[in-house]
Write a protein that holds these residues in place. Structure first.
Motif, PDB file in Angstrom:
ATOM      1  N   GLU A   1      18.812  58.184  84.193  1.00  0.00           N
ATOM      2  CA  GLU A   1      18.555  57.003  83.366  1.00  0.00           C
ATOM      3  C   GLU A   1      17.131  57.023  82.845  1.00  0.00           C
TER       4      GLU A   1
ATOM      5  N   ARG B   1      25.934  60.561  95.954  1.00  0.00           N
ATOM      6  CA  ARG B   1      25.966  59.154  95.569  1.00  0.00           C
ATOM      7  C   ARG B   1      24.999  58.401  96.478  1.00  0.00           C
TER       8      ARG B   1
ATOM      9  N   TRP C   1      33.673  65.521  92.322  1.00  0.00           N
ATOM     10  CA  TRP C   1      33.274  64.379  91.509  1.00  0.00           C
ATOM     11  C   TRP C   1      33.711  64.577  90.069  1.00  0.00           C
TER      12      TRP C   1
ATOM     13  N   SER D   1      35.534  68.041  86.425  1.00  0.00           N
ATOM     14  CA  SER D   1      34.961  67.606  87.699  1.00  0.00           C
ATOM     15  C   SER D   1      34.379  68.800  88.445  1.00  0.00           C
TER      16      SER D   1
ATOM     17  N   LEU E   1      30.780  62.003  84.753  1.00  0.00           N
ATOM     18  CA  LEU E   1      30.230  60.653  84.625  1.00  0.00           C
ATOM     19  C   LEU E   1      30.187  59.885  85.938  1.00  0.00           C
ATOM     20  N   THR E   2      30.393  60.581  87.067  1.00  0.00           N
ATOM     21  CA  THR E   2      30.219  59.948  88.370  1.00  0.00           C
ATOM     22  C   THR E   2      28.776  59.476  88.496  1.00  0.00           C
ATOM     23  N   ASP E   3      28.608  58.237  88.951  1.00  0.00           N
ATOM     24  CA  ASP E   3      27.279  57.713  89.242  1.00  0.00           C
ATOM     25  C   ASP E   3      26.813  58.301  90.559  1.00  0.00           C
TER      26      ASP E   3
ATOM     27  N   VAL F   1      23.144  67.140  84.848  1.00  0.00           N
ATOM     28  CA  VAL F   1      23.061  65.724  85.192  1.00  0.00           C
ATOM     29  C   VAL F   1      22.094  65.036  84.230  1.00  0.00           C
TER      30      VAL F   1
ATOM     31  N   GLU G   1      18.990  56.555  89.512  1.00  0.00           N
ATOM     32  CA  GLU G   1      20.330  56.636  88.939  1.00  0.00           C
ATOM     33  C   GLU G   1      20.470  57.841  88.013  1.00  0.00           C
TER      34      GLU G   1
ATOM     35  N   LYS H   1      23.916  60.628  86.342  1.00  0.00           N
ATOM     36  CA  LYS H   1      25.342  60.903  86.210  1.00  0.00           C
ATOM     37  C   LYS H   1      25.587  62.395  86.040  1.00  0.00           C
TER      38      LYS H   1
ATOM     39  N   VAL I   1      27.203  65.123  84.008  1.00  0.00           N
ATOM     40  CA  VAL I   1      27.664  65.182  82.611  1.00  0.00           C
ATOM     41  C   VAL I   1      28.394  66.478  82.257  1.00  0.00           C
TER      42      VAL I   1
ATOM     43  N   GLU J   1      17.720  65.224  81.082  1.00  0.00           N
ATOM     44  CA  GLU J   1      18.851  66.016  81.590  1.00  0.00           C
ATOM     45  C   GLU J   1      18.337  67.340  82.153  1.00  0.00           C
TER      46      GLU J   1
END
Length: 172
Positions: A119, A150, A67, A105, A70-72, A116, A89, A91, A93, A55
């Motif tokens: 992964e 995105r 956004w 948002s 948790l928007t990908d 953010v 990838e 998200k 947070v 993170e």
């Protein structure tokens, strides 16, 4: 419906990331400003957040994307040289509207501090950003700026940036 709103403009420009001391400074400011305010779940989630290895807390300019948490996302690119990019990838947070209001948002037209979660590991290009060690951003003019967006929107964002730069160069 939000996916249909100008994907060519749905990215956020980042000019710095916050070190451990910087994160503490941001949390201190948020706590102080919320001393006599109603504390939301978003507030509690941010104040209780402990940054994991995957993170990063980032400082932004005016967002052109709204956004939800948790928007990908999935793409980080060099704003001045967008042909340099990384697909990985991640998200959204946390979002701090105007840098101190924890929210659900990002908000178009406002500066933000966002966290953010990747992964996997954080892409190296994010560590090339200016490192902020306190709440008040000090990134020098002309420093590296990265965009986040995105993954599915990046091809049209790249095309739009190229067109706008060619157009502005022809204006001289």
């Amino acid at each position: 419906m939000e996916d249909q709103i100008h994907p060519k403009d749905e990215f956020i420009v980042i000019d710095g990331y916050f070190s451990g001391n910087g994160i503490k400074s941001v949390k201190d400011v948020v706590e102080k400003r919320f001393e006599n305010r109603l504390k939301t779940d978003f507030y509690n989630d941010f104040i209780n957040w402990s940054k994991a290895e995957n993170e990063i807390l980032l400082g932004t300019f005016r967002a052109s994307a709204a956004w939800p948490l948790l928007t990908d996302l999935g793409c980080v690119f060099d704003f001045r040289n967008p042909e340099k990019f990384v697909y990985q990838e991640f998200k959204l947070v946390h979002s701090l509207v105007n840098g101190w209001i924890p929210a659900e948002s990002t908000s178009i037209g406002n500066n933000h501090i966002v966290a953010v979660r990747f992964e996997r590991q954080i892409p190296e290009m994010l560590h090339e950003l200016y490192e902020e060690s306190e709440y008040h951003p000090n990134a020098p003019i002309g420093c590296l700026q990265l965009g986040i967006c995105r993954k599915k929107d990046f091809p049209i964002i790249l095309e739009n940036i190229r067109k706008n730069r060619l157009k502005s160069e022809s204006d001289y």
